[in-house]
Write an enzyme that holds these catalytic residues in place. Structure first.
Site: not given
Length: 440
Positions: A248, A290-291, A293, A334, A330, A361-362
């Site tokens: 994290g 646990e890296p 990102r 969020y 992403r 198409c959004e």
């Protein structure tokens, strides 16, 4: 303009990564294109490992492959001497195809299937991170596939909420992950695992969230875990061999983000564990982290070709690109924010303020809102920074778009590690519908 790793502006005024001109990359491999700075990934991996070595602490640094998994990426992780997290049969299969050492693979997930657990046990991987009571019983059911005792960690929720987006917090009590530390579930899980000789309980695991910019949450989680360890030592004679504190660790996406050096996270974690161990007078556990990102996020850049432009007078200028939420969901998922440059005009002054629109198409397919850029024309090259984590990993075929290619760049060399999908790839698994002939 903030340049990560080996990125720089060369004499032609182009963005260069790993000693390779991105304009040349786009011509050679097409766009959209994910570009990974291998030297930066190696640098981050070594920073994590060297910090543990400095403290003379036994540890495992496991790359959380959900951030970006491919055969080449797993091989790079192995080359740097890391362990590996997987969360599905597909990620495990990728690791095996890459020749990754099985004993250094950790299997996560809140709903592992019977087939996935059978596969993990047949391959004799390093450990299973058990997430719930159902999984304990499922492991008993498939234990005949194990080559000896099943090594497990128990994932716990310590009741610590990291200061991050609601979608990526995981350590709070109300979470889909793990056994509650405060409500007695963790105690019951330890009891069930320890009373069954099919298991070898290595220790405990927790993960408090993602994109974290401070160390307070990690300290609080360690304190809560060791408070329970003190109880377990006194009441059931259980002291974990391994304490896995998850990942994290945050990265810089924009100037709003204020990450700290990866070594600082590790220093704080080790020092707090040392403090707790000294207070309790117990053997020092092996520490795992646990890296994901933080290893690959800012090492990735996505290249797009600029296309249509739309002007809404007195409101906004839209600049469209040849990718979007199909290769980077992403922002839509969020509200993630990014920085970008025109890679072929990196030295030119910013004259426009535009919003980068994806081609899906959004209405919600907007990559960046209101970014200053030089005057852009069709066929210019947009480079979006820090797309190395959860870009390709979360890519989709929405609108039947093909997934982009991936290249690794290092020391002036570019290596294609994932081929661009073709239209034929899109329909490869499709079957024709046989229309039934209606009887007269």
């Amino acid at each position: 303009m903030f340049l990560h790793g080996t990125s720089r502006i060369n004499n032609e005024g182009h963005l260069e990564i790993g000693g390779v001109d991105t304009v040349h990359l786009a011509k050679q491999f097409g766009t959209p294109l994910y570009v990974y700075d291998v030297a930066l990934i190696r640098q981050k991996a070594r920073q994590f490992k060297e910090t543990f070595e400095k403290h003379h602490v036994k540890a495992q640094v496991a790359y959380a492959s959900k951030a970006f998994s491919s055969v080449a990426m797993v091989q790079l992780v192995h080359d740097e001497g890391l362990s590996l997290d997987v969360v599905s049969g597909g990620e495990l299969y990728t690791a095996l195809k890459a020749g990754f050492p099985k004993e250094k693979i950790h299997f996560h997930g809140n709903n592992k299937s019977k087939a996935e657990l059978e596969m993990a046990l047949q391959e004799n991987i390093g450990c299973i991170v058990v997430d719930n009571f159902y999984e304990i019983e499922l492991l008993k059911e498939v234990s005949s596939h194990a080559k000896g005792k099943i090594p497990v960690l128990l994932r716990l929720t310590p009741g610590v909420e990291a200061h991050t987006h609601d979608y990526i917090t995981t350590g709070q009590e109300d979470s889909k992950f793990g056994f509650g530390l405060q409500n007695g579930q963790a105690d019951e899980a330890i009891k069930r695992v320890r009373e069954d000789d099919r298991f070898h309980l290595l220790g405990i695991h927790c993960h408090i969230g993602s994109q974290i910019f401070e160390t307070t949450g990690f300290v609080m989680a360690i304190q809560k875990l060791f408070t329970k360890i003190k109880e377990w030592k006194e009441n059931i004679d259980f002291i974990p061999e391994v304490v896995n504190l998850g990942g994290g660790f945050g990265i810089r996406y924009t100037e709003e983000d204020t990450p700290i050096p990866v070594s600082q996270y590790v220093d704080v974690i080790i020092n707090e564990v040392k403090k707790q161990v000294a207070l309790m007078d117990i053997p020092f556990p092996e520490i795992w982290i646990e890296p994901g990102r933080s290893l690959v996020g800012d090492a990735g850049t996505t290249l797009y070709e600029v296309g249509a432009r739309k002007s809404v007078p007195d409101i906004r200028e839209y600049l469209s690109i040849d990718g979007g939420m199909s290769d980077n969901i992403r922002p839509a998922l969020y509200q993630a924010k990014y920085e970008a440059v025109l890679a072929n005009k990196a030295n030119e002054p910013n004259k426009d303020v535009v919003s980068i629109a994806g081609k899906c198409c959004e209405s919600g397919d907007m990559l960046i809102w209101d970014i200053p850029l030089p005057a852009a024309k069709p066929h210019d090259l947009l480079a979006v920074f820090c797309t190395g984590a959860y870009g390709y990993a979360m890519a989709s075929h929405y609108n039947r778009l093909t997934k982009p290619a991936v290249v690794f760049v290092e020391d002036g060399d570019a290596q294609l590690v994932i081929k661009r999908e073709t239209y034929e790839d899109l329909v490869r698994n499709d079957l024709s519908y046989k229309v039934k002939v209606k009887k007269p």
